[in-house]
Design a protein around this motif. Structure first.
Motif, PDB file in Angstrom:
ATOM      1  N   SER A  48       0.831  -1.203   0.000  1.00  0.00           N
ATOM      2  CA  SER A  48       0.000   0.000   0.000  1.00  0.00           C
ATOM      3  C   SER A  48       0.866   1.254   0.000  1.00  0.00           C
ATOM      4  N   GLU A  49       0.259   2.360  -0.356  1.00  0.00           N
ATOM      5  CA  GLU A  49       0.954   3.646  -0.300  1.00  0.00           C
ATOM      6  C   GLU A  49       1.402   3.945   1.127  1.00  0.00           C
ATOM      7  N   THR A  50       0.533   3.624   2.084  1.00  0.00           N
ATOM      8  CA  THR A  50       0.858   3.839   3.488  1.00  0.00           C
ATOM      9  C   THR A  50       2.082   3.037   3.892  1.00  0.00           C
ATOM     10  N   ARG A  51       2.167   1.785   3.485  1.00  0.00           N
ATOM     11  CA  ARG A  51       3.308   0.938   3.842  1.00  0.00           C
ATOM     12  C   ARG A  51       4.581   1.464   3.188  1.00  0.00           C
ATOM     13  N   ALA A  52       4.498   1.925   1.953  1.00  0.00           N
ATOM     14  CA  ALA A  52       5.675   2.486   1.280  1.00  0.00           C
ATOM     15  C   ALA A  52       6.181   3.709   2.036  1.00  0.00           C
ATOM     16  N   ILE A  53       5.275   4.545   2.488  1.00  0.00           N
ATOM     17  CA  ILE A  53       5.656   5.723   3.276  1.00  0.00           C
ATOM     18  C   ILE A  53       6.301   5.295   4.585  1.00  0.00           C
ATOM     19  N   GLU A  54       5.736   4.283   5.227  1.00  0.00           N
ATOM     20  CA  GLU A  54       6.306   3.786   6.488  1.00  0.00           C
ATOM     21  C   GLU A  54       7.746   3.307   6.306  1.00  0.00           C
ATOM     22  N   VAL A  55       8.002   2.591   5.219  1.00  0.00           N
ATOM     23  CA  VAL A  55       9.356   2.082   4.962  1.00  0.00           C
ATOM     24  C   VAL A  55      10.304   3.243   4.703  1.00  0.00           C
ATOM     25  N   VAL A  56       9.857   4.228   3.932  1.00  0.00           N
ATOM     26  CA  VAL A  56      10.699   5.395   3.668  1.00  0.00           C
ATOM     27  C   VAL A  56      11.003   6.133   4.968  1.00  0.00           C
ATOM     28  N   VAL A  57       9.996   6.340   5.795  1.00  0.00           N
ATOM     29  CA  VAL A  57      10.213   7.024   7.075  1.00  0.00           C
ATOM     30  C   VAL A  57      11.218   6.253   7.922  1.00  0.00           C
ATOM     31  N   GLN A  58      11.103   4.936   7.942  1.00  0.00           N
ATOM     32  CA  GLN A  58      12.025   4.095   8.721  1.00  0.00           C
ATOM     33  C   GLN A  58      13.460   4.239   8.211  1.00  0.00           C
ATOM     34  N   ALA A  59      13.636   4.292   6.909  1.00  0.00           N
ATOM     35  CA  ALA A  59      14.975   4.314   6.316  1.00  0.00           C
ATOM     36  C   ALA A  59      15.562   5.718   6.192  1.00  0.00           C
ATOM     37  N   ASP A  60      14.736   6.725   6.296  1.00  0.00           N
ATOM     38  CA  ASP A  60      15.114   8.107   6.003  1.00  0.00           C
ATOM     39  C   ASP A  60      15.820   8.778   7.179  1.00  0.00           C
ATOM     40  N   GLY A  61      17.125   8.590   7.252  1.00  0.00           N
ATOM     41  CA  GLY A  61      17.905   9.111   8.373  1.00  0.00           C
ATOM     42  C   GLY A  61      17.954  10.620   8.462  1.00  0.00           C
ATOM     43  N   ASP A  62      17.919  11.312   7.330  1.00  0.00           N
ATOM     44  CA  ASP A  62      17.998  12.775   7.372  1.00  0.00           C
ATOM     45  C   ASP A  62      16.633  13.450   7.308  1.00  0.00           C
ATOM     46  N   ARG A  63      15.585  12.642   7.301  1.00  0.00           N
ATOM     47  CA  ARG A  63      14.193  13.121   7.363  1.00  0.00           C
ATOM     48  C   ARG A  63      13.804  14.087   6.237  1.00  0.00           C
ATOM     49  N   ASP A  64      14.288  13.788   5.025  1.00  0.00           N
ATOM     50  CA  ASP A  64      13.904  14.620   3.889  1.00  0.00           C
ATOM     51  C   ASP A  64      12.758  14.017   3.075  1.00  0.00           C
TER      52      ASP A  64
END
Length: 72
Positions: A39-55
């Motif tokens: 889902s779009e929500t799950r893709a966002i969750e994975v990005v948030v988890q991996a996104d160390g610089d929060r961009d």
């Protein structure tokens, strides 16, 4: 720590627009190509988890670190 260069070729295939970052939409396209319709929500969750610089996107070093967590 993961060597980002060993993941560059895969990263560049996922980074369809070539901006040097993987967006949630690009991650979702990758997962679909691999037979995992997330889902779009799950893709966002994975990005948030991996996104160390929060961009809001995954850079090559962040992608390498993410891949290391799944292959370790």
């Amino acid at each position: 720590m993961a060597d980002p260069e060993q993941y560059r070729a895969t990263f560049e295939m996922v980074d369809v627009d070539g901006d040097g970052q993987i967006s949630p939409a690009e991650l979702r396209n990758l997962m679909r190509a691999l037979g995992q319709d997330i889902s779009e929500t799950r893709a966002i969750e994975v990005v948030v988890q991996a996104d160390g610089d929060r961009d809001g996107r995954i850079s090559l070093p962040e992608f390498a670190a993410l891949m290391e967590t799944y292959t370790a």
